[in-house]
Design an enzyme around this catalytic site. Sequence first.
Site, short mmCIF file in Angstrom:
data_model
loop_
_atom_site.label_atom_id
_atom_site.label_comp_id
_atom_site.label_asym_id
_atom_site.label_seq_id
_atom_site.Cartn_x
_atom_site.Cartn_y
_atom_site.Cartn_z
N GLY A 1 0.83 -1.21 0.00
CA GLY A 1 0.00 0.00 0.00
C GLY A 1 0.85 1.24 0.00
N LYS B 1 4.76 12.03 -2.55
CA LYS B 1 5.57 10.87 -2.15
C LYS B 1 6.63 11.34 -1.16
CE LYS B 1 8.51 7.20 -4.02
NZ LYS B 1 8.96 6.53 -5.24
N ARG C 1 3.68 14.25 -7.62
CA ARG C 1 3.63 13.66 -8.95
C ARG C 1 2.19 13.54 -9.43
NH1 ARG C 1 5.94 7.52 -7.64
NH2 ARG C 1 4.22 6.89 -6.30
N ARG D 1 -2.12 0.23 -9.64
CA ARG D 1 -1.04 -0.72 -9.94
C ARG D 1 -1.59 -2.12 -10.14
NH1 ARG D 1 3.40 1.74 -6.80
NH2 ARG D 1 2.66 3.83 -6.35
N ASP E 1 3.85 -4.48 -7.56
CA ASP E 1 3.26 -3.27 -6.98
C ASP E 1 3.85 -2.01 -7.61
OD1 ASP E 1 5.45 -4.55 -5.37
OD2 ASP E 1 5.52 -2.56 -4.47
P1 AMP Z 1 9.04 0.37 -3.15
O1 AMP Z 1 10.06 -0.73 -3.11
O2 AMP Z 1 9.62 1.74 -3.00
O3 AMP Z 1 8.16 0.25 -4.33
O4 AMP Z 1 8.12 0.18 -1.86
C1 AMP Z 1 7.50 -1.02 -1.52
C2 AMP Z 1 6.53 -0.76 -0.39
O5 AMP Z 1 7.21 -0.22 0.73
C3 AMP Z 1 5.41 0.21 -0.70
O6 AMP Z 1 4.29 -0.22 -0.01
C4 AMP Z 1 5.94 1.51 -0.16
O7 AMP Z 1 4.93 2.42 0.14
C5 AMP Z 1 6.65 1.04 1.08
N1 AMP Z 1 7.73 1.93 1.48
C6 AMP Z 1 8.92 2.14 0.88
N2 AMP Z 1 9.67 3.01 1.55
C7 AMP Z 1 8.95 3.39 2.64
C8 AMP Z 1 9.16 4.26 3.73
N3 AMP Z 1 10.30 4.94 3.88
N4 AMP Z 1 8.18 4.39 4.64
C9 AMP Z 1 7.03 3.70 4.54
N5 AMP Z 1 6.76 2.87 3.54
C10 AMP Z 1 7.70 2.70 2.59
MG MG Z 2 6.66 1.20 -5.03
#
Ligand code: AMP
Ligand code: MG
Length: 498
Positions: A99, A121, A184, A191, A265
């Site tokens: 999410g 973001k 953005r 997704r 995702d």
């Molecule tokens: P990503 O690998 O950046 O696509 O992120 C995968 C998941 O981790 C998604 O649900 C993101 O919202 C969550 N996520 C990534 N970085 C953070 C963060 N610093 N704080 C909270 N959620 C994160």
């Molecule tokens: Mg992501």
Amino acid sequence: MAKLGGQAVDALFSGQATGCSFADLPSSFYTRVAPRSLSRPRLLHVNPAVAARLGLNDAALHSPAFLALCAGSGRLPGVEPMATVYSGHQFGVWAGQLGDGRAHLLGDVSGPQGAWEIQLKGSGRTPYSRMGDGWAVLRSSVREYLASQAMEGLGIPTTQALALVAADDTVIRETPETAAVVTRIAPSFVRFGHFEHWAHSALDQAALLDYVVTHWFPDCLAGQADHPDRAVAACLLLAEVTRRTARLMAQWQLVGFCHGVMNTDNMSILGLTLDYGPYGFMDAFQANHVCNHSDSLGRYAWNAQPAVAQWNLTRLAESLQVLGCTVPDLEAALAPFESVFLQAYHAGLAQKFGLAAWRPEDAELGDAWWALLHAQQADFTLAFRYLADVGTDEPAWLSLFADGGAARQWLDRYRLRLADDPRPQAERKAAMDRVNPLYVLRNHLAQHAIQAAQQGDASEIGRLMALLQDPYTQQTGHESYAQPPAADVPTVAVSCSS
Ligand code: AMP
Ligand code: MG
């Protein structure tokens, strides 16, 4: 609805409809949650071309309301921000619920250029943050901001970055860094993972399908006005997402772009490039180049991307079974991936080689091209770009290859092929220069912009944005921006830590 407060920014979007279509979905799809407040937020950079899509003029961009919007304290009239829930497969493994863990959907704006969702973001924790802190660091935010423009300038479907806000808050990664928020926009941020999340609930999957199809894929309902058959619509949707994703992969491959984290995702249902993390544009070509330092097995290597996209589409297909889609129908919807990919990829390669059309026997020339570049680690971007000059300035192209003999051998084959494709050299060069960029967002260029931004200086971001807006046209005084990093420049390691 919970009262979350925040400053209304009505005046920014006067004359345009604002709302939040995602809120038409059942409330289980999202949670209303306010972005976190930032310390000393300031607008580091804004993209006027993206702003124009939202009907925002220069005066609006300099207003306190715009900063408030992009810093998370502003609200679209009558819309409380939300985080949406999705699931996904990460590195090939079912990861369960994910999410928007650090993103907030502010709503949508419908203007002369269509309807756009606005999302922040790096804007704070949400119920989907899991162990994450909800922050994004300035480093990764600059990278997302620049990459969005780089892709747009190359004509590759992507989410767009409107603004970059820097703040004083400290964020701990490998070392302490500072926080930033990217604003953005996209027609939708839905997704594959949204569909996967509801793969076990026919009711919710149907609501999501109806929402997505009605808004962005109305053709899937053609001829079904009275009693739409969801299984039919879902297969038509899958077929269209398959085609878009296949074409997107061809475009990525042809500019040497590696996404880095092609988890389901991070796959857009609209076929946009989405979620710029440890991405990279290749300098020296390596077919199995892995841009993400954390991807130790090379799952998302450059030459694996099309097959991974296909794998991801299969996960999307599986999620649609709950709507009554049969396996043969889903397979039929997925089947064209390879032919659509190859068609787009070959047509693109023909253009990059300056050929009027791709012929099946050109596969040998293409294979030999990649083998040559790979063996000699030639610069991806310049090897294509300088190819247009081999009639007049052969040394420039040859200088990219350590073994001039091997390069000349390929050139002989290429010349033979060109002889069969008559066209005045100047005309061919002009056509090739329109498809082979001179400037791409090389890691070391992004790194310079990041280092300056960390000192509060956004001028390098501005310079890169201007170049990336028109990456095909040589800009006087910016010769060095077209060049690969000097041998003594340390490689920039990019990982999932952002
Ligand atoms: P990503 O690998 O950046 O696509 O992120 C995968 C998941 O981790 C998604 O649900 C993101 O919202 C969550 N996520 C990534 N970085 C953070 C963060 N610093 N704080 C909270 N959620 C994160
Ligand atoms: Mg992501």
